[in-house]
Scaffold this active site. Structure first.
Site, PDB file in Angstrom:
ATOM      1  N   LYS A 118      32.136  23.157  65.458  1.00  0.00           N
ATOM      2  CA  LYS A 118      32.899  24.013  66.441  1.00  0.00           C
ATOM      3  C   LYS A 118      33.986  24.749  65.691  1.00  0.00           C
ATOM      4  O   LYS A 118      34.385  25.594  66.493  1.00  0.00           O
ATOM      5  CB  LYS A 118      34.071  23.070  67.150  1.00  0.00           C
ATOM      6  CG  LYS A 118      33.666  22.150  68.517  1.00  0.00           C
ATOM      7  CD  LYS A 118      34.383  21.168  68.635  1.00  0.00           C
ATOM      8  CE  LYS A 118      33.929  19.740  69.981  1.00  0.00           C
ATOM      9  NZ  LYS A 118      33.010  19.138  69.216  1.00  0.00           N
ATOM     10  N   LYS A 160      40.605  18.166  67.153  1.00  0.00           N
ATOM     11  CA  LYS A 160      38.567  18.319  67.227  1.00  0.00           C
ATOM     12  C   LYS A 160      38.346  18.201  65.936  1.00  0.00           C
ATOM     13  O   LYS A 160      38.405  19.025  65.164  1.00  0.00           O
ATOM     14  CB  LYS A 160      38.946  18.677  68.374  1.00  0.00           C
ATOM     15  CG  LYS A 160      39.457  19.427  69.594  1.00  0.00           C
ATOM     16  CD  LYS A 160      38.906  20.413  70.258  1.00  0.00           C
ATOM     17  CE  LYS A 160      39.195  20.216  71.569  1.00  0.00           C
ATOM     18  NZ  LYS A 160      39.243  21.255  72.603  1.00  0.00           N
ATOM     19  N   GLY A 166      31.795  14.112  72.166  1.00  0.00           N
ATOM     20  CA  GLY A 166      32.246  12.767  73.405  1.00  0.00           C
ATOM     21  C   GLY A 166      33.589  12.463  73.316  1.00  0.00           C
ATOM     22  O   GLY A 166      33.633  11.050  73.079  1.00  0.00           O
ATOM     23  N   GLY A 167      34.431  12.885  72.196  1.00  0.00           N
ATOM     24  CA  GLY A 167      35.751  12.453  72.243  1.00  0.00           C
ATOM     25  C   GLY A 167      36.425  11.887  70.876  1.00  0.00           C
ATOM     26  O   GLY A 167      36.563  11.658  70.822  1.00  0.00           O
ATOM     27  N   HIS A 210      38.135  20.393  83.774  1.00  0.00           N
ATOM     28  CA  HIS A 210      37.121  20.832  82.348  1.00  0.00           C
ATOM     29  C   HIS A 210      35.673  21.200  83.019  1.00  0.00           C
ATOM     30  O   HIS A 210      34.615  20.237  84.072  1.00  0.00           O
ATOM     31  CB  HIS A 210      36.346  19.761  81.340  1.00  0.00           C
ATOM     32  CG  HIS A 210      35.037  19.534  80.627  1.00  0.00           C
ATOM     33  ND1 HIS A 210      35.266  18.676  79.573  1.00  0.00           N
ATOM     34  CD2 HIS A 210      34.819  20.130  80.520  1.00  0.00           C
ATOM     35  CE1 HIS A 210      34.393  19.011  77.939  1.00  0.00           C
ATOM     36  NE2 HIS A 210      34.081  19.950  79.204  1.00  0.00           N
ATOM     37  N   HIS A 237      38.416  11.179  76.870  1.00  0.00           N
ATOM     38  CA  HIS A 237      38.119  12.444  76.378  1.00  0.00           C
ATOM     39  C   HIS A 237      36.960  12.264  76.889  1.00  0.00           C
ATOM     40  O   HIS A 237      35.410  13.348  76.251  1.00  0.00           O
ATOM     41  CB  HIS A 237      37.843  13.729  75.060  1.00  0.00           C
ATOM     42  CG  HIS A 237      39.824  13.410  74.210  1.00  0.00           C
ATOM     43  ND1 HIS A 237      40.407  14.267  75.483  1.00  0.00           N
ATOM     44  CD2 HIS A 237      40.815  12.423  73.695  1.00  0.00           C
ATOM     45  CE1 HIS A 237      42.018  14.342  74.994  1.00  0.00           C
ATOM     46  NE2 HIS A 237      42.044  12.918  73.854  1.00  0.00           N
ATOM     47  N   GLU A 277      30.360  24.527  77.040  1.00  0.00           N
ATOM     48  CA  GLU A 277      31.430  24.058  78.437  1.00  0.00           C
ATOM     49  C   GLU A 277      33.223  25.176  78.465  1.00  0.00           C
ATOM     50  O   GLU A 277      33.334  25.571  76.824  1.00  0.00           O
ATOM     51  CB  GLU A 277      32.089  22.950  77.609  1.00  0.00           C
ATOM     52  CG  GLU A 277      30.111  21.896  77.143  1.00  0.00           C
ATOM     53  CD  GLU A 277      31.005  20.038  77.410  1.00  0.00           C
ATOM     54  OE1 GLU A 277      31.997  19.967  77.327  1.00  0.00           O
ATOM     55  OE2 GLU A 277      29.891  19.992  77.258  1.00  0.00           O
ATOM     56  N   ARG A 294      21.612  21.315  73.507  1.00  0.00           N
ATOM     57  CA  ARG A 294      20.902  19.791  74.330  1.00  0.00           C
ATOM     58  C   ARG A 294      21.459  19.462  75.168  1.00  0.00           C
ATOM     59  O   ARG A 294      21.524  20.334  76.266  1.00  0.00           O
ATOM     60  CB  ARG A 294      21.481  18.895  73.291  1.00  0.00           C
ATOM     61  CG  ARG A 294      22.256  18.190  73.818  1.00  0.00           C
ATOM     62  CD  ARG A 294      23.278  16.861  73.259  1.00  0.00           C
ATOM     63  NE  ARG A 294      24.228  17.328  72.772  1.00  0.00           N
ATOM     64  CZ  ARG A 294      25.121  16.544  74.240  1.00  0.00           C
ATOM     65  NH1 ARG A 294      25.090  16.451  75.321  1.00  0.00           N
ATOM     66  NH2 ARG A 294      26.624  15.960  73.613  1.00  0.00           N
TER      67      ARG A 294
END
Length: 663
Positions: A118, A160, A166-167, A210, A237, A277, A294
Site C-alpha cells: 500500500k 493500515k 480484508g481489514g 467505499h 473493515h 478502490e 485480482r
C-alpha cells in the site's frame, strides 16, 4: 499465446467452483488442489482432477506455491487461476508460474509487486496524479517516526498494514494516546496475516462511501472500466454487502472515477482484471485507497449489471487475445446486490464459528444467484476464511434486487452452526440501506449491542416451536413403533391426546401444552394463553400452519433433542428439555477461561499467580484469519495457564483458570 486447455485453480471454496463453472462453459478442463481438511470439499469433488498439496494449515498447503506448480505440471495444466486471497497477489508466485512455462491468469508479477504494498502503491498513484488521502507512507518504520507522523496528520487517523487487505492489520485511532497500542496490535496482526509488519498512516475520512472501480486491460495497452461497486456496508473493515451501481453515482462522477482507475492501471502497464478502490466523501470528492490485482469477491454484481463473464474475460486476456470491448460498449443496466454469508456468531461478538453444515438449501428465486462453497453435511474447519457463500440478486431496479435478496435469505435455511444470515436480513431492512444512504459507518449507526443479542421468541414463534417439537416427537414415536411392528400414522388416530412439552431457546425454558382432538384439531396453551392451530403441511423438514387465523411457515431439522428451524425467515435453535431438572442446566463458573473457537494461540498475556481484573487480556487466539482477544470475566488471581504461544486449541478448551480474590 496458445489456447488454454486445462486450468488448475490455486484456491478453494466458492471461488474455485466459480472459476470451474466458466472453464467448463468454455470446454476447458479443471484441476483442483486441496488440503487434508478439504479432501471431501465440494471444489475437490467438482473438478476433473484433484491433487492434495499438504496439511490443513494454509502455510502447509494453499500458500505452498511450489506444491501448486508441481501439481499443475503433474496434471498437465497449462494455466493457473489464483482466485482471490492466498497467493492471488503474490508476485513471486506469479513469476514462478510463468517461469515454469504455465500461463498465470492474472496480471504480471511486476504489476502485482507494484500494487502489493500500500505504501509503494500510494507513492505511485501520487506520481500518476490519482487523488490520494493525506498520510504517511514512507519506508522509515520506527515507532518514533510513526508516532511523530501520526501527530502531524492529526486524529482520527487510520493505521493500515502496507501489505494487507480484508481489514487485517487495520485500526481506527481517535486519540494520540491510543496510537502506540494500535501500532503494536496492527503490526502483530499484519505480520501473522501477511508476513510483513510494514504500516502506513492515513487521515481518517469519517463516514465515507467505499466505492471501487472494476478495470480490465489486455496485452495491447487497451484498458477499460466496468463501472463501480459500492462496498460501504462493512464490519471491522470487512465488506458485508456490495452493490452496483452505487446509489449516489452520477454519470459525471462515474466518468471521473472510471478515468482515475484506468489511469492507475495504465501507470503500471496493467493486464487482466483489477479493482481500484476509492473513498468517496459527502461532497463528491474521492481518494485512492488501494488497488487489488485480482478478481474481487464481489465481482458477480458487476457481471449482473454488465452481462459480462469476468472470468471468461480473464481467460481470454491470458490467452493473449484483445479485450474486444471499447468503453462505450460497457453499459450498466438494472441493479445487483450481494451479501456474504459467514460462519460467525453475531450474538457473541461475531466470533468465527466451526462445526457441521447440517442443512444448506438455497431457494430457487428469479434473479438470484448463489456462489457457494458448501453442501449439507460438510464440516467447516478453523483453518480458512469463515465465508461460506455469496448470494447475489439482480433486478431492473435497486428495490427489486433488494426484495429478491431478502426473499432468498428468508427462504434459504442454513442449519448446524452459527451464521450471520439474520443479521444480513436486518441490514437489508434498515431504513438507511433502503434509502441508499449507507456509508462505512452504517453498522455502527444502525446497530447497538442489543441488536446483536438473540431476541426472545414471539408468541407465534413459541407456538410454532411447541408444535414442531410435538411433531418431531410423533415422528420419533412412529419410527420406534414401526420398528416393533405397531402401525399408526399419528397420535390423533388413537383418540384425543394431551402432551406437555418444555423447550428452551436461550436461557428460559417455555412450557407448552399441546392438545389434539379426535378430529385432528390442535390447541396450544402457553402461559395460560390459548392458540388454535390448523396444520396445513407437516413433514420431517417443514411445517406450515394457521395460528389464530394467521399463516406461518417453518423449515426445520431435528438433531437429537435440538431443533434447528427457520420461522418466517428467522433462524432459531431450540432444545426439547421435557423432563430435565434445573440442576441439569448449571454452567461453569466465569473463572474458567475457555477458547470460544478453534484456532491458534499467538500471545499469552498472563502468568500463573498474576492478579487480573475484569476485561484484562488473558491471551490472543487467531482463527479464520482474524485475531481475537480473550479477556478475564472476573477479578482474581490466575491459578493456572494451560496454553503456550503457537498452541492449537479447540472450541471449549481451557486456556486459563482464575480464582476470585486478591494477593
Amino acid at each position: 499465446m496458445a489456447k488454454i486447455t486445462k486450468i488448475l485453480i490455486a484456491n478453494r471454496g466458492e471461488i474455485a467452483l466459480r472459476v470451474m463453472r466458466t472453464a467448463r462453459s468454455l470446454g476447458i478442463k479443471t484441476v483442483a488442489v486441496y488440503s487434508d481438511a478439504d479432501a471431501a470439499a465440494p471444489h475437490t469433488i467438482a473438478a476433473d482432477e484433484a491433487v492434495c498439496i499438504g496439511a490443513a494449515p494454509v502455510g502447509q498447503s494453499y500458500l505452498r506455491g511450489d506444491a501448486i506448480i508441481a501439481a499443475a505440471q503433474h496434471c498437465g495444466a497449462d494455466a493457473i487461476h489464483p482466485g482471490y486471497g492466498f497467493l492471488s497477489e503474490n508476485a513471486d508466485f506469479a513469476a514462478a508460474v510463468e517461469e515454469a512455462g504455465i500461463t498465470f491468469i492474472g496480471p504480471t508479477a511486476e504489476a502485482i509487486d507494484l500494487m502489493g504494498n500500500k505504501a509503494a502503491a500510494k507513492r505511485l498513484m501520487i506520481e500518476a496524479g490519482v487523488p490520494c488521502v493525506p498520510g504517511y507512507e514512507e519506508k522509515d518504520q520506527t515507532e518514533a517516526r510513526l508516532l511523530a507522523a501520526g501527530s502531524d496528520i492529526g486524529f482520527p487517523l487510520m493505521v493500515k498494514a502496507a501489505a494487507g487487505g480484508g481489514g487485517r492489520g487495520m485500526r481506527l485511532v481517535h486519540a494520540e494516546q491510543d496510537l502506540k497500542g494500535a501500532l503494536e496490535s496492527a503490526r502483530s496482526e499484519a505480520e501473522n496475516a501477511f508476513g510483513s509488519g510494514e504500516l502506513i498512516l492515513e487521515k481518517a475520512i469519517i463516514k465515507p462511501r467505499h466505492v471501487e472501480i472494476q478495470v480490465f486491460a489486455d496485452n495491447f495497452g487497451h484498458t477499460v472500466h466496468f463501472g463501480e461497486r459500492d462496498c460501504s456496508v462493512q464490519r471491522r473493515h470487512q465488506k458485508v454487502i456490495e452493490e452496483s451501481p452505487c446509489p449516489v453515482m452520477t454519470p459525471e462522477l462515474r466518468a471521473q472515477m472510471g478515468q482515475a482507475a484506468v489511469d492507475a492501471a495504465k501507470s503500471i502497464n496493467y493486464r487482466g482484471a483489477g479493482t481500484v478502490e476509492f473513498l468517496l466523501d459527502a461532497e463528491g470528492e474521492f481518494y485512492f485507497l488501494e488497488m487489488n490485482t485480482r478478481l474481487q469477491v464481489e465481482h458477480p454484481v458487476t457481471e449482473a449489471v454488465t452481462g459480462v463473464d469476468l472470468v471468461a474475460l480473464q481467460i481470454q486476456v491470458a490467452e493473449g487475445l484483445p479485450l474486444g470491448l471499447n468503453q462505450d460498449d460497457i453499459q450498466l443496466e438494472g441493479a445487483a446486490i450481494e451479501i456474504r454469508l459467514y460462519a460467525e456468531d453475531p450474538a457473541n461478538g461475531f466470533l468465527p464459528a466451526t462445526g457441521r453444515v447440517e442443512l444448506w438449501q438455497p431457494a430457487a428465486i428469479d434473479g438470484v444467484r448463489y456462489d457457494a462453497g458448501i453442501v449439507s453435511g460438510q464440516a467447516i474447519s478453523p483453518f480458512y476464511d469463515p465465508m461460506l457463500a455469496k448470494i447475489i440478486a439482480y433486478g431492473s431496479s435497486r428495490e427489486i434486487a433488494r426484495q429478491r435478496l431478502l426473499a432468498a435469505l428468508r427462504a434459504t435455511p442454513l442449519f448446524g452452526l452459527p451464521n450471520n444470515r439474520d443479521f444480513l436480513i436486518a441490514c437489508l431492512e434498515r431504513d438507511a440501506f433502503i434509502a441508499g444512504q449507507a456509508t462505512t459507518a452504517f453498522i455502527a449507526e444502525n446497530f447497538s449491542e442489543q441488536d446483536f443479542a438473540v431476541p426472545p421468541v414471539s408468541a407465534h414463534e413459541q407456538v410454532m416451536l411447541g408444535v414442531a417439537h410435538f411433531v418431531q416427537a410423533q415422528i420419533r414415536h412412529q419410527a420406534q413403533a414401526i420398528a416393533v411392528g405397531d402401525y399408526y400414522l399419528n397420535f390423533s388416530t388413537l383418540g384425543g391426546t394431551r402432551s406437555l412439552l418444555k423447550f428452551r431457546q436461550g436461557e428460559e425454558p417455555c412450557a407448552a401444552e399441546i392438545r389434539v382432538s379426535n378430529a385432528g384439531a390442535v390447541h396450544v396453551l402457553i402461559d395460560d394463553q390459548g392458540f388454535d392451530v390448523r396444520i396445513l403441511k407437516r413433514t420431517a423438514s417443514h411445517l406450515s400452519c394457521v395460528i389464530n387465523g394467521h399463516t406461518h411457515a417453518m423449515d426445520m431439522l431435528a438433531l437429537g433433542q435440538l431443533l434447528h428451524c427457520s420461522i418466517d425467515g428467522r433462524q432459531i435453535v431450540s432444545e426439547n428439555v421435557t423432563g430435565r431438572s434445573a440442576a441439569d442446566d448449571t454452567t461453569a463458573g466465569s473463572g474458567r477461561v475457555t477458547a470460544p473457537m478453534h484456532g491458534s494461540v499467538i500471545k499469552v498475556s498472563v502468568a500463573k499467580g498474576e492478579q487480573v481484573s475484569i476485561g484484562q487480556q488473558i491471551c490472543v487466539v487467531e482463527a479464520m484469519k482474524m485475531q481475537h482477544e480473550i479477556t478475564a470475566e472476573i477479578d482474581g488471581i490466575v491459578e493456572d495457564v494451560f496454553v503456550t504461544n503457537g498452541q492449537q486449541v479447540a472450541a471449549g478448551d481451557m486456556l486459563a483458570e482464575i480464582v476470585e480474590g486478591s494477593e
